[in-house]
Structure formats: C-alpha cells, structure tokens
Design a protein around this motif. Sequence first.
Motif, PDB file in Angstrom:
ATOM      1  N   GLY A  77      31.949  18.814  23.174  1.00  0.00           N
ATOM      2  CA  GLY A  77      32.251  17.588  23.328  1.00  0.00           C
ATOM      3  C   GLY A  77      30.970  16.631  23.442  1.00  0.00           C
ATOM      4  O   GLY A  77      30.799  15.232  23.324  1.00  0.00           O
ATOM      5  N   GLN A  78      29.864  17.113  22.880  1.00  0.00           N
ATOM      6  CA  GLN A  78      28.466  16.261  22.921  1.00  0.00           C
ATOM      7  C   GLN A  78      28.195  16.447  21.267  1.00  0.00           C
ATOM      8  O   GLN A  78      28.610  17.144  20.478  1.00  0.00           O
ATOM      9  CB  GLN A  78      27.408  16.933  23.617  1.00  0.00           C
ATOM     10  N   SER A  79      27.241  15.529  20.883  1.00  0.00           N
ATOM     11  CA  SER A  79      26.630  15.592  19.695  1.00  0.00           C
ATOM     12  C   SER A  79      25.783  16.596  19.615  1.00  0.00           C
ATOM     13  O   SER A  79      25.297  17.277  20.231  1.00  0.00           O
ATOM     14  CB  SER A  79      25.918  14.303  19.115  1.00  0.00           C
ATOM     15  N   PRO A  80      25.671  17.302  18.380  1.00  0.00           N
ATOM     16  CA  PRO A  80      24.848  18.451  17.822  1.00  0.00           C
ATOM     17  C   PRO A  80      23.470  18.237  18.582  1.00  0.00           C
ATOM     18  O   PRO A  80      23.056  19.285  19.135  1.00  0.00           O
ATOM     19  CB  PRO A  80      24.704  18.551  16.359  1.00  0.00           C
ATOM     20  N   ALA A  81      22.661  17.496  18.276  1.00  0.00           N
ATOM     21  CA  ALA A  81      21.423  17.096  18.834  1.00  0.00           C
ATOM     22  C   ALA A  81      21.425  16.969  20.380  1.00  0.00           C
ATOM     23  O   ALA A  81      20.534  17.650  20.897  1.00  0.00           O
ATOM     24  CB  ALA A  81      20.891  15.768  18.170  1.00  0.00           C
ATOM     25  N   ARG A  82      22.288  16.353  20.994  1.00  0.00           N
ATOM     26  CA  ARG A  82      22.396  16.136  22.666  1.00  0.00           C
ATOM     27  C   ARG A  82      22.551  17.515  23.092  1.00  0.00           C
ATOM     28  O   ARG A  82      22.049  17.882  24.186  1.00  0.00           O
ATOM     29  CB  ARG A  82      23.244  15.073  22.929  1.00  0.00           C
ATOM     30  N   PHE A  83      23.792  18.298  22.463  1.00  0.00           N
ATOM     31  CA  PHE A  83      23.886  19.652  23.156  1.00  0.00           C
ATOM     32  C   PHE A  83      22.846  20.506  23.096  1.00  0.00           C
ATOM     33  O   PHE A  83      22.448  21.156  24.052  1.00  0.00           O
ATOM     34  CB  PHE A  83      25.048  20.234  22.342  1.00  0.00           C
ATOM     35  N   ALA A  84      22.013  20.700  21.812  1.00  0.00           N
ATOM     36  CA  ALA A  84      20.843  21.545  21.689  1.00  0.00           C
ATOM     37  C   ALA A  84      19.790  21.234  22.426  1.00  0.00           C
ATOM     38  O   ALA A  84      19.075  21.804  22.978  1.00  0.00           O
ATOM     39  CB  ALA A  84      20.479  21.411  20.232  1.00  0.00           C
ATOM     40  N   ALA A  85      19.699  19.741  22.790  1.00  0.00           N
ATOM     41  CA  ALA A  85      18.602  19.198  23.651  1.00  0.00           C
ATOM     42  C   ALA A  85      18.915  19.567  25.157  1.00  0.00           C
ATOM     43  O   ALA A  85      17.881  20.189  25.660  1.00  0.00           O
ATOM     44  CB  ALA A  85      18.532  17.833  23.468  1.00  0.00           C
ATOM     45  N   TYR A  86      20.017  19.449  25.602  1.00  0.00           N
ATOM     46  CA  TYR A  86      20.443  20.061  27.014  1.00  0.00           C
ATOM     47  C   TYR A  86      20.109  21.704  27.133  1.00  0.00           C
ATOM     48  O   TYR A  86      19.442  21.939  28.042  1.00  0.00           O
ATOM     49  CB  TYR A  86      21.850  19.732  27.231  1.00  0.00           C
ATOM     50  N   GLU A 106      31.131  22.728   5.504  1.00  0.00           N
ATOM     51  CA  GLU A 106      29.889  21.968   4.807  1.00  0.00           C
ATOM     52  C   GLU A 106      29.511  21.072   5.954  1.00  0.00           C
ATOM     53  O   GLU A 106      28.322  21.075   6.030  1.00  0.00           O
ATOM     54  CB  GLU A 106      30.133  21.112   3.563  1.00  0.00           C
ATOM     55  N   GLN A 107      30.462  20.417   6.546  1.00  0.00           N
ATOM     56  CA  GLN A 107      29.947  19.528   7.679  1.00  0.00           C
ATOM     57  C   GLN A 107      29.550  20.265   8.680  1.00  0.00           C
ATOM     58  O   GLN A 107      28.626  19.826   9.659  1.00  0.00           O
ATOM     59  CB  GLN A 107      31.217  18.735   8.018  1.00  0.00           C
ATOM     60  N   LYS A 108      30.164  21.593   8.952  1.00  0.00           N
ATOM     61  CA  LYS A 108      29.749  22.350  10.206  1.00  0.00           C
ATOM     62  C   LYS A 108      28.243  22.836   9.687  1.00  0.00           C
ATOM     63  O   LYS A 108      27.533  22.994  10.830  1.00  0.00           O
ATOM     64  CB  LYS A 108      30.636  23.551  10.147  1.00  0.00           C
ATOM     65  N   ALA A 109      27.724  23.216   8.639  1.00  0.00           N
ATOM     66  CA  ALA A 109      26.647  23.424   8.395  1.00  0.00           C
ATOM     67  C   ALA A 109      25.602  22.300   8.672  1.00  0.00           C
ATOM     68  O   ALA A 109      24.252  22.551   9.156  1.00  0.00           O
ATOM     69  CB  ALA A 109      26.299  23.973   6.752  1.00  0.00           C
ATOM     70  N   SER A 110      25.970  21.158   8.248  1.00  0.00           N
ATOM     71  CA  SER A 110      25.251  20.021   8.566  1.00  0.00           C
ATOM     72  C   SER A 110      24.958  19.812   9.805  1.00  0.00           C
ATOM     73  O   SER A 110      23.859  19.617  10.471  1.00  0.00           O
ATOM     74  CB  SER A 110      25.870  18.706   7.897  1.00  0.00           C
ATOM     75  N   ASP A 111      26.284  19.806  10.862  1.00  0.00           N
ATOM     76  CA  ASP A 111      25.824  19.810  12.275  1.00  0.00           C
ATOM     77  C   ASP A 111      25.217  20.815  12.561  1.00  0.00           C
ATOM     78  O   ASP A 111      24.204  20.621  13.680  1.00  0.00           O
ATOM     79  CB  ASP A 111      27.225  19.829  12.833  1.00  0.00           C
ATOM     80  N   ALA A 112      25.094  21.845  12.285  1.00  0.00           N
ATOM     81  CA  ALA A 112      24.230  23.040  12.818  1.00  0.00           C
ATOM     82  C   ALA A 112      22.787  22.942  12.564  1.00  0.00           C
ATOM     83  O   ALA A 112      21.964  23.132  13.368  1.00  0.00           O
ATOM     84  CB  ALA A 112      24.681  24.168  12.201  1.00  0.00           C
ATOM     85  N   ALA A 113      22.521  22.203  11.348  1.00  0.00           N
ATOM     86  CA  ALA A 113      21.158  22.023  10.995  1.00  0.00           C
ATOM     87  C   ALA A 113      20.592  20.923  12.030  1.00  0.00           C
ATOM     88  O   ALA A 113      19.443  21.104  12.517  1.00  0.00           O
ATOM     89  CB  ALA A 113      21.171  21.654   9.610  1.00  0.00           C
ATOM     90  N   GLU A 114      21.566  19.836  12.198  1.00  0.00           N
ATOM     91  CA  GLU A 114      21.108  18.933  13.098  1.00  0.00           C
ATOM     92  C   GLU A 114      20.864  19.183  14.416  1.00  0.00           C
ATOM     93  O   GLU A 114      19.815  18.791  15.200  1.00  0.00           O
ATOM     94  CB  GLU A 114      22.381  17.698  13.294  1.00  0.00           C
ATOM     95  N   ALA A 115      21.563  20.378  15.005  1.00  0.00           N
ATOM     96  CA  ALA A 115      21.287  20.967  16.350  1.00  0.00           C
ATOM     97  C   ALA A 115      20.180  21.888  16.264  1.00  0.00           C
ATOM     98  O   ALA A 115      19.729  22.502  17.443  1.00  0.00           O
ATOM     99  CB  ALA A 115      22.532  21.864  16.956  1.00  0.00           C
ATOM    100  N   GLY A 116      19.594  22.188  15.103  1.00  0.00           N
ATOM    101  CA  GLY A 116      18.411  23.057  14.948  1.00  0.00           C
ATOM    102  C   GLY A 116      18.923  24.517  15.264  1.00  0.00           C
ATOM    103  O   GLY A 116      17.969  25.432  15.404  1.00  0.00           O
ATOM    104  N   MET A 117      20.129  25.069  14.880  1.00  0.00           N
ATOM    105  CA  MET A 117      20.251  26.294  14.928  1.00  0.00           C
ATOM    106  C   MET A 117      19.942  27.096  13.483  1.00  0.00           C
ATOM    107  O   MET A 117      19.525  26.760  12.559  1.00  0.00           O
ATOM    108  CB  MET A 117      21.965  26.442  14.726  1.00  0.00           C
ATOM    109  N   GLN A 118      19.703  28.475  13.724  1.00  0.00           N
ATOM    110  CA  GLN A 118      19.463  28.989  12.735  1.00  0.00           C
ATOM    111  C   GLN A 118      20.302  29.841  11.999  1.00  0.00           C
ATOM    112  O   GLN A 118      20.252  30.436  10.864  1.00  0.00           O
ATOM    113  CB  GLN A 118      18.588  30.430  13.259  1.00  0.00           C
TER     114      GLN A 118
END
Length: 293
Positions: A77-86, A106-118
Amino acid sequence: MDRRAFLKNSSIVAGGSALGLLAPSRLVAQTHYPYGIQLYTLREDMPDDPQAVLRQLAQFGYSQIESYEGPQGMFWGQSPARFAAYVRDLGMDLVASHCSINEGFEQKASDAAEAGMQYLICPLIGPQASMDDYRRYADTFNRCGEICRSNGLGFAYHNHHYSFFNMTNDSTGGESLKPQDILMQNTDPDLVDFELDIFWLVAAGEDPIHWLRKYPGRFPFSHVKDRLANMPADSFSATTTLGQGIIDYPSILPVAYELGMRWFMVEQESYAGTTPLDSSRDNAVYMQQFRFG
C-alpha cells in the motif's frame, strides 16, 4: 493474546522510537551471518498492520526482507521508495520480492529498481505437460532477466517439488530429464539465477548438496524451511519450525555459502501449535547459529 492485540501492543512498544529495535537487529547482523525472511510467512498478519509486523521482524534479528505480491501489492500500500525507506529505518534491507511474471512485469521491474531491490523472483510456474513447455519457460525467464538487467536488477526462479521429478521426452520416446535441469541448462547464467527452496527439493527426495555442487553459483538465494517426516511431496502443511524437522541445515548451509549462496530467507507455511510471529521469532533464533566466510 490474539494476533490483532499482539500487533497493536507491538506498535505501542515500538512507536516511541525505532532506536530500541535497531540495536538488537544490528548486533545480530554483526555477530552472525545475515539472514532474512519471506513475508509470505506472515501472510496472516501483514494485511492487518504491515509496519507493526516489520518492527517485530527487526526486533527478532532479521536483516533482510523478501516481499511478495500480497493483497496490497509488493509494497503493502505504499510507494516503492517509501516502503523500502521504512524497512531501512528498521535496520533491514528490502532485497527482493516474489511476483507474477505474466502481467506488468516491466513496471514491476521499474518499481523494484525504485525501491532499491536487488532481485525479482518468479515464485512458481506449476507442473508443465512436456519438456518443451519447460524450455519455453526458460526462454521467458531469459526475457525477464533482460528486463531486470535493464533496470539494474537480477532475476531468479523459485522451485517447487515438481521440477525435480523426471520427465520423458515425448518426441524421442526415451530421453528422461528433470525439469529443473531443463530450466537451468536453457537459461543464460548472466540473466537468470535460481532461488533454491530446500524444503521442496527435499520433498522430491533430492539431495540439496548434490544440486548446489552441480550448478555452483546459480543459487544465490534460498528458502530455508524445515520439513516434517513422512509427509506427501506436495504437502504445504509439512513445513515446521526450523530445527524441528528432518532437514540438516547445519550441514547444508555452509556448503551453500561456499558455492555462492548469499541470501538465506526463512519461510514457513504451516504453524501447528504456534503462530506465524512466534515461529518467525524461533526461526530467527535458529538462524543465529550460522557463521560463514
């Protein structure tokens, strides 16, 4: 105490300051090899209060989080960046997520990158009718790997038991192969890795160390979960708290590390006599015995 009360109380205790949670988490990370948890383990609790669950996991000593596409998505329920920051603020890293590869990848990969996932990880494909079906999935995995690489990510496939049972090639009438071999031999190692679910491999009667040695470096991820004896191969209820089943992790995990495994993700799918939070705590205690490198 029921689940909602447990989560509410944990929010009250932790709400004043995150510092009280960071100290034990970081101490564990310094003295033991880091270990993580697949949030599917907490699928009964996460929808109620994701932040409270994550606080508990940090307190238990987990330093890595592997998410999945739950009812509120990979980022709850959060943005990728906000969830990863928490997650980071709690002293943990959001390293990967399971997700469907069949739509919006493709969108999921973009979101994962925004979250800093590996990594993004395909959780299952289901039993296929033929070897050619598995070869087609290998091609699909290669394409997913290309999408992930273009976003600065890795891609992996997570096995179940069915990929370790022999299949006979219909076109030759005699060739017999395991689907797991087909997937591994027909994917580009530069694009596709594998998450070795040790529970499901053992359910198929296979030896984890054999597969780790057969494909060194191809299993950077694992699911670490224990298995009760004398259960059907396809039984999800065969999972149990680490140390209470038949899988010899003290023998397996050091070899896995030597052969390139770096992420050890606890997962549990059945909780006879306990709760997801209690089992997650007990599994964390079990994982603290391991020191690699």
